[in-house]
Enzyme design. Structure first.
Site, PDB file in Angstrom:
ATOM      1  N   ASP A   1       0.855  -1.193   0.000  1.00  0.00           N
ATOM      2  CA  ASP A   1       0.000   0.000   0.000  1.00  0.00           C
ATOM      3  C   ASP A   1       0.897   1.252   0.000  1.00  0.00           C
ATOM      4  O   ASP A   1       1.920   1.306   0.677  1.00  0.00           O
ATOM      5  CB  ASP A   1      -0.917  -0.007   1.228  1.00  0.00           C
ATOM      6  CG  ASP A   1      -2.051   0.984   1.101  1.00  0.00           C
ATOM      7  OD1 ASP A   1      -3.201   0.557   0.927  1.00  0.00           O
ATOM      8  OD2 ASP A   1      -1.780   2.213   1.176  1.00  0.00           O
TER       9      ASP A   1
ATOM     10  N   ASN B   1     -12.874  -3.128   2.210  1.00  0.00           N
ATOM     11  CA  ASN B   1     -13.818  -2.021   2.306  1.00  0.00           C
ATOM     12  C   ASN B   1     -14.696  -2.075   1.061  1.00  0.00           C
ATOM     13  O   ASN B   1     -14.190  -2.118  -0.071  1.00  0.00           O
ATOM     14  CB  ASN B   1     -13.063  -0.686   2.374  1.00  0.00           C
ATOM     15  CG  ASN B   1     -12.243  -0.555   3.649  1.00  0.00           C
ATOM     16  OD1 ASN B   1     -12.643  -1.051   4.697  1.00  0.00           O
ATOM     17  ND2 ASN B   1     -11.097   0.099   3.558  1.00  0.00           N
TER      18      ASN B   1
ATOM     19  N   GLY C   1     -15.627   3.155   3.378  1.00  0.00           N
ATOM     20  CA  GLY C   1     -14.284   3.695   3.185  1.00  0.00           C
ATOM     21  C   GLY C   1     -13.591   3.250   1.916  1.00  0.00           C
ATOM     22  O   GLY C   1     -12.397   3.506   1.745  1.00  0.00           O
ATOM     23  N   GLN C   2     -14.321   2.584   1.007  1.00  0.00           N
ATOM     24  CA  GLN C   2     -13.683   2.203  -0.256  1.00  0.00           C
ATOM     25  C   GLN C   2     -13.430   3.454  -1.088  1.00  0.00           C
ATOM     26  O   GLN C   2     -14.340   4.265  -1.304  1.00  0.00           O
ATOM     27  CB  GLN C   2     -14.561   1.218  -1.035  1.00  0.00           C
ATOM     28  CG  GLN C   2     -13.851   0.679  -2.289  1.00  0.00           C
ATOM     29  CD  GLN C   2     -14.667  -0.377  -3.034  1.00  0.00           C
ATOM     30  OE1 GLN C   2     -15.815  -0.671  -2.673  1.00  0.00           O
ATOM     31  NE2 GLN C   2     -14.081  -0.941  -4.071  1.00  0.00           N
TER      32      GLN C   2
ATOM     33  N   HIS D   1     -10.082  -4.881  -3.648  1.00  0.00           N
ATOM     34  CA  HIS D   1      -8.769  -5.171  -3.052  1.00  0.00           C
ATOM     35  C   HIS D   1      -8.952  -5.565  -1.603  1.00  0.00           C
ATOM     36  O   HIS D   1      -9.745  -4.978  -0.879  1.00  0.00           O
ATOM     37  CB  HIS D   1      -7.830  -3.960  -3.165  1.00  0.00           C
ATOM     38  CG  HIS D   1      -8.447  -2.675  -2.699  1.00  0.00           C
ATOM     39  ND1 HIS D   1      -9.323  -1.948  -3.482  1.00  0.00           N
ATOM     40  CD2 HIS D   1      -8.344  -2.011  -1.531  1.00  0.00           C
ATOM     41  CE1 HIS D   1      -9.722  -0.877  -2.817  1.00  0.00           C
ATOM     42  NE2 HIS D   1      -9.151  -0.898  -1.621  1.00  0.00           N
TER      43      HIS D   1
ATOM     44  N   HIS E   1      -7.070  -5.664   1.971  1.00  0.00           N
ATOM     45  CA  HIS E   1      -5.919  -5.140   2.713  1.00  0.00           C
ATOM     46  C   HIS E   1      -5.418  -6.249   3.641  1.00  0.00           C
ATOM     47  O   HIS E   1      -6.189  -6.746   4.473  1.00  0.00           O
ATOM     48  CB  HIS E   1      -6.336  -3.961   3.603  1.00  0.00           C
ATOM     49  CG  HIS E   1      -6.856  -2.757   2.886  1.00  0.00           C
ATOM     50  ND1 HIS E   1      -6.134  -1.595   2.746  1.00  0.00           N
ATOM     51  CD2 HIS E   1      -8.061  -2.516   2.291  1.00  0.00           C
ATOM     52  CE1 HIS E   1      -6.853  -0.693   2.105  1.00  0.00           C
ATOM     53  NE2 HIS E   1      -8.034  -1.220   1.824  1.00  0.00           N
TER      54      HIS E   1
HETATM   55  P1  5GP Z   1      -9.683   1.642   0.099  1.00  0.00           P
HETATM   56  O1  5GP Z   1      -9.807   2.936   0.857  1.00  0.00           O
HETATM   57  O2  5GP Z   1     -10.346   1.722  -1.257  1.00  0.00           O
HETATM   58  O3  5GP Z   1     -10.099   0.429   0.890  1.00  0.00           O
HETATM   59  O4  5GP Z   1      -8.128   1.412  -0.125  1.00  0.00           O
HETATM   60  C1  5GP Z   1      -7.418   2.017  -1.154  1.00  0.00           C
HETATM   61  C2  5GP Z   1      -5.963   1.896  -0.781  1.00  0.00           C
HETATM   62  O5  5GP Z   1      -5.180   2.117  -1.936  1.00  0.00           O
HETATM   63  C3  5GP Z   1      -5.509   2.905   0.270  1.00  0.00           C
HETATM   64  O6  5GP Z   1      -5.008   2.210   1.411  1.00  0.00           O
HETATM   65  C4  5GP Z   1      -4.430   3.723  -0.439  1.00  0.00           C
HETATM   66  O7  5GP Z   1      -3.346   4.047   0.413  1.00  0.00           O
HETATM   67  C5  5GP Z   1      -4.012   2.792  -1.554  1.00  0.00           C
HETATM   68  N1  5GP Z   1      -3.533   3.474  -2.744  1.00  0.00           N
HETATM   69  C6  5GP Z   1      -4.101   4.557  -3.357  1.00  0.00           C
HETATM   70  N2  5GP Z   1      -3.404   4.884  -4.455  1.00  0.00           N
HETATM   71  C7  5GP Z   1      -2.383   3.976  -4.549  1.00  0.00           C
HETATM   72  C8  5GP Z   1      -1.322   3.792  -5.496  1.00  0.00           C
HETATM   73  O8  5GP Z   1      -1.166   4.525  -6.480  1.00  0.00           O
HETATM   74  N3  5GP Z   1      -0.462   2.771  -5.249  1.00  0.00           N
HETATM   75  C9  5GP Z   1      -0.582   1.934  -4.172  1.00  0.00           C
HETATM   76  N4  5GP Z   1       0.322   0.961  -4.014  1.00  0.00           N
HETATM   77  N5  5GP Z   1      -1.586   2.075  -3.271  1.00  0.00           N
HETATM   78  C10 5GP Z   1      -2.472   3.089  -3.461  1.00  0.00           C
END
Ligand code: 5GP
Ligand code: ZN
Length: 114
Positions: free
Chosen positions: A30, A87, A93-94, A100, A102
């Protein structure tokens, strides 16, 4: 999908620290880690969230789960304990709409999450 961040990571158009890969899944660090181990596990194909992945009905959700556990083993957090979070939807929080998981570990994790 052309305008999806994680599809671009799969296509290597955006760099990522890949830690594990199978034919249909990819795992990478991440960008903004919330724990000493914070890896994202995705199917290489585009599904917008866990609901869409669950409906894929071809063993792909199973493969994503197996990749997540393999990452936890590889990163050394499987024995101490890790959390796997999907999420699903904006209220949960997505923020990236390519499903994906985590994989979080390497520190004590509180419950309930915020
Ligand atoms: P969500 O909030 O959708 O569950 O998680 C999205 C995740 O993607 C976040 O933890 C954020 O830090 C990560 N993220 C966002 N942009 C990028 C990116 O360009 N590269 C990587 N490796 N992670 C990213
Ligand atoms: Zn995508």
């Amino acid at each position: 999908m052309t305008d999806c961040l994680f599809c671009k990571i799969v296509a290597k158009e955006i760099p990522a620290k890949v830690v594990y890969e199978t034919e249909r899944t990819l795992a990478f660090g991440d960008l903004n880690p919330q724990a000493p181990t914070h890896v994202l596990v995705i199917p290489k194909g585009h599904y917008q969230d866990a609901a869409a992945l669950a409906a894929a009905d071809d063993g792909l959700a199973d493969e994503v789960l197996k990749t997540a556990h393999a990452v936890a083993v590889q990163e050394g957090v499987a024995d101490s304990g890790y959390r796997l979070v999907f999420n699903t939807g904006p209220q949960a929080g997505q923020t990236v709409f390519h499903v994906h998981g985590h994989v979080l570990g390497g520190r004590d994790l509180q419950w309930p999450p915020g």
